[in-house]
Design an enzyme around this catalytic site. Structure first.
Site, PDB file in Angstrom:
ATOM      1  N   ASP A   1       0.771  -1.243   0.000  1.00  0.00           N
ATOM      2  CA  ASP A   1       0.000   0.000   0.000  1.00  0.00           C
ATOM      3  C   ASP A   1       0.807   1.300   0.000  1.00  0.00           C
ATOM      4  OD1 ASP A   1      -1.651  -2.119   0.469  1.00  0.00           O
ATOM      5  OD2 ASP A   1      -2.671  -1.253   2.174  1.00  0.00           O
TER       6      ASP A   1
ATOM      7  N   GLU B   1       2.684  -9.596  11.461  1.00  0.00           N
ATOM      8  CA  GLU B   1       2.422  -9.123  10.102  1.00  0.00           C
ATOM      9  C   GLU B   1       3.736  -8.858   9.362  1.00  0.00           C
ATOM     10  OE1 GLU B   1       0.075  -5.569  10.034  1.00  0.00           O
ATOM     11  OE2 GLU B   1      -0.341  -5.697   7.880  1.00  0.00           O
TER      12      GLU B   1
END
Ligand code: 2M8
Length: 477
Positions: free
Chosen positions: A209, A439
């Site tokens: 992103d 993550e």
């Protein structure tokens, strides 16, 4: 008797009856059961813990046929997360792996798009949710953009390694037309000018992103008058690890512009003020097309195999335009300015995963990668560690992502860089053993960051790091 079964008797079993927490990484129960696992030499107990924690994470994040990436932070079904998570499920339960994909494709749009998020059940913990996206195509609600198309790669892997061949063939037959429709959508909706490479219209579509690769293109997007909003990600994760506000304003601007035309795929390409040739999407698509062609041949669908072959051929020559010889790396491109981006990111190595790099390009990439690895404690950083704005903790601007390590390692091995592949594998394994299943990770210190108990990292642990395919981390030492 396999190593897991044989260790069962010597490893204490503790059953947990509460939800997993991050700190459980060092104290969780050991419940052997994964199939096809060959454990590394060395600290067997730790390896078993890692496998067990990974398995428990998938179970905890299972929402009935689909797996959320992480509680709170990401409470829905994400597209490429699910395709990667299915690889993890396959080591535990093949049926559940197929189901993950079926659930994802249950949200496929009429035009072929497979959405980047599927909102199966409401959740108050994520923004922007279904009410902001406002798409009406599917009753459960979804976003109107996509993500790197990993699914065909997963389908081939599940099919080839299936113990239950009959079921696998049935599942393949059901999923194949859906995969084909999605890949056709990429050609028509995202390459209407027939360049050979597809466009990405939103940083969220790239999966990386807030990569520095998008800085120039994103900051060229004017911020519209958008409704006021409250970010929920900052309630879960420190703001120093997440995209900045000015980036979110632009993400939302793009969303509202796309929503205004009902995500009509015939218009978006031409109206989006953000349009890039993303290396990650194109590399994953290229590899997925190789696998789709293989699947078509397997099903005796010769004409379709030829059609896919046409896409592969076109992409192969176009990929060269993304190669920066001086940098020894591929780069993404801003389609609206026609310029290669300046940022050097880990996506630049993904043409190895695609098998589209030439032997000499692969040699350059391997040399560049080695240089990057020598600059950090743990690889692979998502952004050039030699760069002045390298940020080891902020999302896609420096941290290590295990899924990307898997893809690059797979590519290195395919080009014969076995030692380098083993180095990355061993390093990734160390990272998870010492810092848990998160993550992403700080490449300088190894510290775990972002969301905790993360599904795709757990899946990579099950499907990649614990596999005894002659490429085990332990072999590097
Ligand atoms: O930050 C977010 O809110 C989402 C938006 O899609 O993206 C991240 O999180 C998603 C869920 O893990 C990933 O699929 C993306 O690649 C990315 O890392």
């Amino acid at each position: 008797m396999g190593p897991v079964a044989c260790l069962k008797s010597v490893v204490p079993q503790v059953h947990t009856h509460r939800s997993l927490h991050a700190e459980d990484i060092s104290s969780v129960a050991v419940l052997p059961g994964a199939k096809n696992v060959v454990l590394p030499k060395g600290d067997v107990y730790k390896s078993l813990q890692l496998l067990e924690v990974s398995k428990q994470i998938l179970i905890e994040n299972d929402r009935g046929g689909y797996t959320i990436p992480a509680k709170g932070l990401y409470p829905y079904q994400w597209n490429w997360d699910s395709a990667l998570v299915a690889l993890g499920w396959a080591t535990l339960d093949e049926g559940r792996a197929w189901q993950e994909l079926e659930k994802l494709f249950s949200a496929q749009w009429e035009d072929g798009l497979v959405p980047h998020i599927v909102f199966h059940q409401p959740s108050p913990t994520y923004f922007p949710g279904p009410e902001i996206w406002g798409s009406v195509e599917q009753p459960m609600g979804s976003t109107g953009i996509t993500q790197p198309p990993v699914a065909a790669i997963t389908v081939r892997k599940l099919y080839e390694t299936a113990l239950n061949k009959e079921v696998a063939l049935q599942k393949l037959k059901e999923l194949f037309p859906k995969l084909l429709a999605w890949h056709r959508w990429f050609q028509s909706a995202r390459d209407p000018e027939n360049t050979g490479l597809v466009a990405t219209l939103h940083p969220w579509e790239s999966g990386m992103d807030n990569s520095p690769a998008w800085d120039e293109a994103l900051y060229n997007v004017p911020v519209d008058q958008i409704p006021p909003y409250v970010r929920k990600d900052l309630g879960h994760v420190d703001s120093a690890m997440r995209p900045k506000q000015e980036e979110y304003d632009r993400y939302l601007t793009l969303l509202y512009r796309f929503r205004a035309v009902n995500y009509d795929c015939n218009q978006l390409y031409f109206l989006s003020p953000f349009r890039v040739t993303d290396l990650c999407t194109n590399s994953v698509l290229y590899r997925a097309n190789l696998d789709l062609r293989w699947l078509a041949n397997e099903l005796g669908q010769d004409q379709i195999a030829e059609e896919v072959d046409g896409w592969i051929e076109k992409a192969r020559s176009a990929f060269d335009s993304l190669y920066d010889e001086e940098a020894g790396l591929y780069k993404s491109k801003d389609q609206l300015t026609g310029e290669l981006v300046t940022a050097k990111t880990s996506a630049g190595f993904l043409p190895l995963f695609a098998r589209v790099a030439s032997a000499s390009q692969a040699a350059d990439l391997a040399a560049t990668l080695e240089r990057w690895l020598n600059r950090v404690k743990h690889g692979i950083p998502s952004y050039d560690p030699e760069s002045s704005n390298f940020e080891p903790l902020r999302y896609w601007r420096g941290p290590v992502w295990v899924i990307i390590n898997w893809m690059i390692t797979d590519g290195l091995r395919a080009y014969g860089y076995e030692d380098l592949a083993l180095r990355v594998e061993a390093d990734t394994y160390e990272l998870l053993v010492s810092h848990g299943i998160n993550e992403y990770y700080d490449p300088v210190t190894g510290a775990a960051a972002g969301g905790k108990l993360f599904s795709w990292t757990a899946a990579m642990c099950l499907a990649w790091l614990s596999k005894g395919d002659g490429a085990h981390p332990a072999a590097a030492h």
